[in-house]
Design an enzyme around this catalytic site. Structure first.
Site, PDB file in Angstrom:
ATOM      1  N   ASP A 228      -4.562   1.733  10.850  1.00 53.24           N
ATOM      2  CA  ASP A 228      -5.938   1.463  11.272  1.00 53.24           C
ATOM      3  C   ASP A 228      -5.890   0.939  12.720  1.00 53.24           C
ATOM      4  O   ASP A 228      -5.822   1.720  13.663  1.00 53.24           O
ATOM      5  CB  ASP A 228      -6.546   0.442  10.303  1.00 53.24           C
ATOM      6  CG  ASP A 228      -8.026   0.205  10.536  1.00 53.24           C
ATOM      7  OD1 ASP A 228      -8.558   0.659  11.554  1.00 53.24           O
ATOM      8  OD2 ASP A 228      -8.660  -0.462   9.692  1.00 53.24           O
TER       9      ASP A 228
ATOM     10  N   GLY B 153       0.786  -1.238   0.000  1.00 54.46           N
ATOM     11  CA  GLY B 153       0.000   0.000   0.000  1.00 54.46           C
ATOM     12  C   GLY B 153       0.812   1.278   0.000  1.00 54.46           C
ATOM     13  O   GLY B 153       0.322   2.331  -0.420  1.00 54.46           O
TER      14      GLY B 153
HETATM   15  C1  PRP Z   1      -2.929  -2.277   5.157  1.00 58.82           C
HETATM   16  C2  PRP Z   1      -2.155  -0.973   5.221  1.00 58.82           C
HETATM   17  C3  PRP Z   1      -1.360  -1.102   6.496  1.00 58.82           C
HETATM   18  C4  PRP Z   1      -2.264  -1.942   7.377  1.00 58.82           C
HETATM   19  C5  PRP Z   1      -2.941  -1.071   8.370  1.00 58.82           C
HETATM   20  O1  PRP Z   1      -2.069  -3.250   4.642  1.00 58.82           O
HETATM   21  O2  PRP Z   1      -1.307  -0.812   4.103  1.00 58.82           O
HETATM   22  O3  PRP Z   1      -0.129  -1.772   6.293  1.00 58.82           O
HETATM   23  O4  PRP Z   1      -3.245  -2.556   6.523  1.00 58.82           O
HETATM   24  O5  PRP Z   1      -3.780  -1.812   9.194  1.00 58.82           O
HETATM   25  P1  PRP Z   1      -3.538  -1.985  10.747  1.00 58.82           P
HETATM   26  O6  PRP Z   1      -3.149  -0.649  11.311  1.00 58.82           O
HETATM   27  O7  PRP Z   1      -4.905  -2.438  11.218  1.00 58.82           O
HETATM   28  O8  PRP Z   1      -2.494  -3.022  10.968  1.00 58.82           O
HETATM   29  P2  PRP Z   1      -2.576  -4.664   4.115  1.00 58.82           P
HETATM   30  O9  PRP Z   1      -2.397  -5.678   5.195  1.00 58.82           O
HETATM   31  O10 PRP Z   1      -3.958  -4.547   3.543  1.00 58.82           O
HETATM   32  O11 PRP Z   1      -1.524  -4.955   2.978  1.00 58.82           O
HETATM   33  P3  PRP Z   1      -1.232  -4.055   1.675  1.00 58.82           P
HETATM   34  O12 PRP Z   1      -0.270  -2.964   2.094  1.00 58.82           O
HETATM   35  O13 PRP Z   1      -0.616  -5.020   0.710  1.00 58.82           O
HETATM   36  O14 PRP Z   1      -2.541  -3.475   1.179  1.00 58.82           O
END
Ligand code: PRP
Length: 195
Positions: A111, A51
């Site tokens: 998040d 991301g």
């Molecule tokens: C998403 C985002 C953060 C994480 C945040 O990544 O990029 O790394 O979730 O969530 P949290 O604060 O609840 O841990 P994801 O796991 O979807 O992977 P991505 O970066 O490949 O989209």
């Protein structure tokens, strides 16, 4: 500009993102320039894939006066869908040692805070001198662990967002803005090359 049909509302425009990246770049640069002597200010910008890509690309272009190296880790907790499964996993580790390094974690969104917390603890354990965090979006209402971003671009509402790195099943990361997704449409959407 024609909006993607799965977008309910654009929350942050491309222009607002650009301006915020400039501000964050300046704020972060000032911090490191003041904190460390010039000869020691090569920071390690560590992006958490996938991301982080659009934000990191813009943000680092606005770092002024500090040298930075870039590295990436793959950490994921969503594995598709709109909800985290709650257990962030390191799918690809850092290829270099981080002993005594000043690390700046670069994220698209915080998040629950679990991803950053796990990685911060991990890097500290591996001997990093400092670990700071910059994120484009901060969804504070989602927080489940004690974690505060050192710098963040925008407060994010507690709804499912897509665009500028944020995905739904790996799609929509390429939107140039951050948007509220139309979750009803998403459920029955037939993905194809020519929608
Ligand atoms: C998403 C985002 C953060 C994480 C945040 O990544 O990029 O790394 O979730 O969530 P949290 O604060 O609840 O841990 P994801 O796991 O979807 O992977 P991505 O970066 O490949 O989209």
């Amino acid at each position: 500009m024609k909006l993607h049909p799965l977008v309910k509302e654009v929350l942050i425009t491309a222009e607002e993102i650009e301006q915020k990246c400039l501000e964050l770049g300046q704020a972060v640069s000032n911090y490191y320039l003041n904190e460390y002597p010039v000869q020691e200010n090569t920071i390690l910008c560590l992006g958490l894939l996938k991301g982080c890509i659009p934000f990191m690309a813009k943000f680092i272009s606005y770092l002024v006066g500090v040298e930075c190296e870039t590295e990436y880790m793959v950490v994921s907790s969503y594995f598709g869908g709109v909800k985290s499964n709650g257990v962030p996993q390191i799918l690809l580790d850092l290829p270099i040692p981080v002993t005594n390094r000043d690390i700046l974690l670069v994220e698209d969104i915080i998040d629950s805070g679990k991803t950053i917390k796990i990685i911060k603890d991990y890097l500290t354990l591996k001997g990093a001198r400092s670990v700071k965090v910059v994120t484009l979006l901060d969804k504070k209402a989602g927080r489940e662990v004690d974690l505060i971003a050192d710098w963040y671009g925008f407060d994010a509402p507690h709804v499912f967002l897509v665009g500028f790195g944020l995905d739904y099943n790996e799609r929509l990361r390429n939107l140039p803005y951050v948007a509220v997704a139309d979750t009803e449409k998403l459920k029955k959407w037939h993905w194809g090359a020519k929608k």
